[in-house]
Design a protein around this motif. Structure first.
Motif, mmCIF file in Angstrom:
data_model
loop_
_atom_site.group_PDB
_atom_site.id
_atom_site.type_symbol
_atom_site.label_atom_id
_atom_site.label_comp_id
_atom_site.label_asym_id
_atom_site.label_seq_id
_atom_site.Cartn_x
_atom_site.Cartn_y
_atom_site.Cartn_z
ATOM 1 N N PHE A 164 0.832 -1.196 0.000
ATOM 2 C CA PHE A 164 0.000 0.000 0.000
ATOM 3 C C PHE A 164 0.868 1.249 0.000
ATOM 4 O O PHE A 164 1.974 1.245 0.544
ATOM 5 C CB PHE A 164 -0.914 0.028 1.227
ATOM 6 C CG PHE A 164 -1.888 -1.109 1.302
ATOM 7 C CD1 PHE A 164 -2.985 -1.161 0.461
ATOM 8 C CD2 PHE A 164 -1.704 -2.136 2.211
ATOM 9 C CE1 PHE A 164 -3.885 -2.207 0.525
ATOM 10 C CE2 PHE A 164 -2.594 -3.188 2.288
ATOM 11 C CZ PHE A 164 -3.683 -3.222 1.433
ATOM 12 N N PRO A 165 0.382 2.340 -0.582
ATOM 13 C CA PRO A 165 1.095 3.624 -0.467
ATOM 14 C C PRO A 165 1.032 4.127 0.969
ATOM 15 O O PRO A 165 0.056 3.881 1.682
ATOM 16 C CB PRO A 165 0.336 4.547 -1.421
ATOM 17 C CG PRO A 165 -1.015 3.923 -1.575
ATOM 18 C CD PRO A 165 -0.819 2.445 -1.440
ATOM 19 N N VAL A 166 2.066 4.809 1.397
ATOM 20 C CA VAL A 166 2.167 5.212 2.801
ATOM 21 C C VAL A 166 2.218 6.727 2.973
ATOM 22 O O VAL A 166 2.503 7.218 4.070
ATOM 23 C CB VAL A 166 3.417 4.584 3.456
ATOM 24 C CG1 VAL A 166 3.298 3.075 3.509
ATOM 25 C CG2 VAL A 166 4.680 4.999 2.700
ATOM 26 N N SER A 167 1.925 7.486 1.919
ATOM 27 C CA SER A 167 1.985 8.934 2.022
ATOM 28 C C SER A 167 1.008 9.569 1.046
ATOM 29 O O SER A 167 0.758 9.027 -0.034
ATOM 30 C CB SER A 167 3.407 9.428 1.736
ATOM 31 O OG SER A 167 3.489 10.834 1.837
ATOM 32 N N ASP A 168 0.463 10.724 1.449
ATOM 33 C CA ASP A 168 -0.453 11.513 0.627
ATOM 34 C C ASP A 168 -1.792 10.799 0.431
ATOM 35 O O ASP A 168 -2.014 9.695 0.933
ATOM 36 C CB ASP A 168 0.174 11.860 -0.722
ATOM 37 C CG ASP A 168 1.372 12.789 -0.555
ATOM 38 O OD1 ASP A 168 1.307 13.664 0.315
ATOM 39 O OD2 ASP A 168 2.371 12.616 -1.285
ATOM 40 N N MET A 169 -2.661 11.466 -0.325
ATOM 41 C CA MET A 169 -4.004 10.963 -0.569
ATOM 42 C C MET A 169 -4.174 10.436 -1.985
ATOM 43 O O MET A 169 -5.050 9.611 -2.246
ATOM 44 C CB MET A 169 -5.019 12.088 -0.317
ATOM 45 C CG MET A 169 -6.470 11.691 -0.362
ATOM 46 S SD MET A 169 -7.530 13.094 0.095
ATOM 47 C CE MET A 169 -9.154 12.399 -0.228
#
Length: 322
Positions: A164-169
């Motif tokens: 999963f991405p871990v920064s921003d939206m």
């Protein structure tokens, strides 16, 4: 019901006025000077410019005068102008509200429904494996700070398993329209929402388990079973409706804690919501923006408490009758 709601709204208005006054007092007695912070960010400032900014911001006036002007503007729907961003506080907040509400609502619903379901299932066999697991989950949830859980998830899903991405939206440069954009936001939402929901999921599951066990020992439950009703009907139609009342109360009471936890979660995951804006406003001594965020958070807590009271009366007819 209408008279009850109107009475609660009057109490809520008085409470909001008291909160606004207290927030204004606490922020203005706290150490730090917004003009000096601006001077530091600009690399220096003349004394004449400092005095001009203090007059422009109204900081040269007595505290009572500043408070009266602030309350009058808020009653007119004006939250002021940001010192740092040089923009309307209301516009800054409304830009960030969707991201924060998405994070908070998803986290609260996840914690409420999953926690209640786990607690109800665990109550069927108090000494079973699931019940013991819920107990362990509660201990871990109570013990783990929100920011620690977020950092652990970042380490796991950024270094060990980059799933999963871990920064921003949103992904930079990605298509933000249609289903692709929605899926991109949901993918970024997974870790922040789970981080914020984890501690409350543990609490709701434990509370639902205890409440369900107490409800299952009631006389009307034994009567329902004696009538030959199926176990599913007894559990989910008769018992769960009463057992969920303490969980609903806890959800309403802890909504303010969820908003406070969102500040930490948004900071850890760089989520572009009100929490991140509040964190930046504290560092920059941006009083109007911080006051606007506190006012919005207080308004959300008051509204949530009113909705909880109404929901409680709808779920339990005995309260409506009394």
């Amino acid at each position: 019901m209408l008279r009850y709601v109107l009475k609660r709204l009057a109490y809520a208005a008085i409470l909001l006025l008291a909160v606004l006054t207290l927030n204004f007092l606490l922020i203005h007695v706290s150490p730090g000077d917004p003009v000096e912070t601006l001077a530091g960010s600009m690399g220096g400032m003349t004394e004449e410019l400092r005095e001009q900014l203090r007059r422009q911001f109204g900081l040269d006036r007595p505290f009572i005068v500043q408070l009266g002007i602030y309350l009058g503007k808020v009653l007119q729907g004006d939250l002021g102008q940001s010192y740092y961003f040089n923009a309307s506080v209301a516009s800054l907040i409304w830009e960030r509200v969707p991201a924060t509400l998405l994070l908070v609502v998803v986290s609260v619903l996840l914690a409420f429904f999953v926690g209640t379901l786990l607690g109800a299932l665990a109550a069927r066999r108090p000494n079973g494996l699931l019940s013991q697991s819920v107990t362990i989950l509660s201990i871990v949830g109570y013990s783990a700070p929100v920011f620690w859980t977020g950092i652990v998830l970042i380490i796991l899903f950024a270094s060990v398993w980059p799933i999963f991405p871990v920064s921003d939206m949103r992904t930079a440069g990605a298509d933000s329209q249609g289903w692709a954009g929605m899926l991109d936001v949901l993918e970024h939402l997974v870790l922040p929402a789970f981080t914020l929901a984890f501690v409350y999921l543990a609490q709701y599951s434990r509370l639902a388990r205890a409440s369900m066990m107490e409800t299952l020992s009631s006389d009307y439950i034994r009567t329902a079973r004696a009538k030959g009703l199926s176990e599913g009907v007894v559990l989910y139609k008769h018992a769960l409706r009463n057992a969920v009342l303490p969980v609903v109360t806890m959800l309403g009471m802890q909504f303010g804690n969820v908003l406070a936890g969102a500040i930490l979660v948004e900071t850890v995951f760089n989520w572009p919501g009100l929490g991140r804006l509040a964190f930046d406003s504290v560092l920059r001594r941006d009083y109007p923006t911080l006051l606007g965020i506190l006012f919005f958070a207080s308004l959300m807590v008051v509204v949530m408490n009113q909705l909880t009271d109404v929901a409680y009366r709808i779920i339990d007819p005995r309260i409506k009758t009394s």
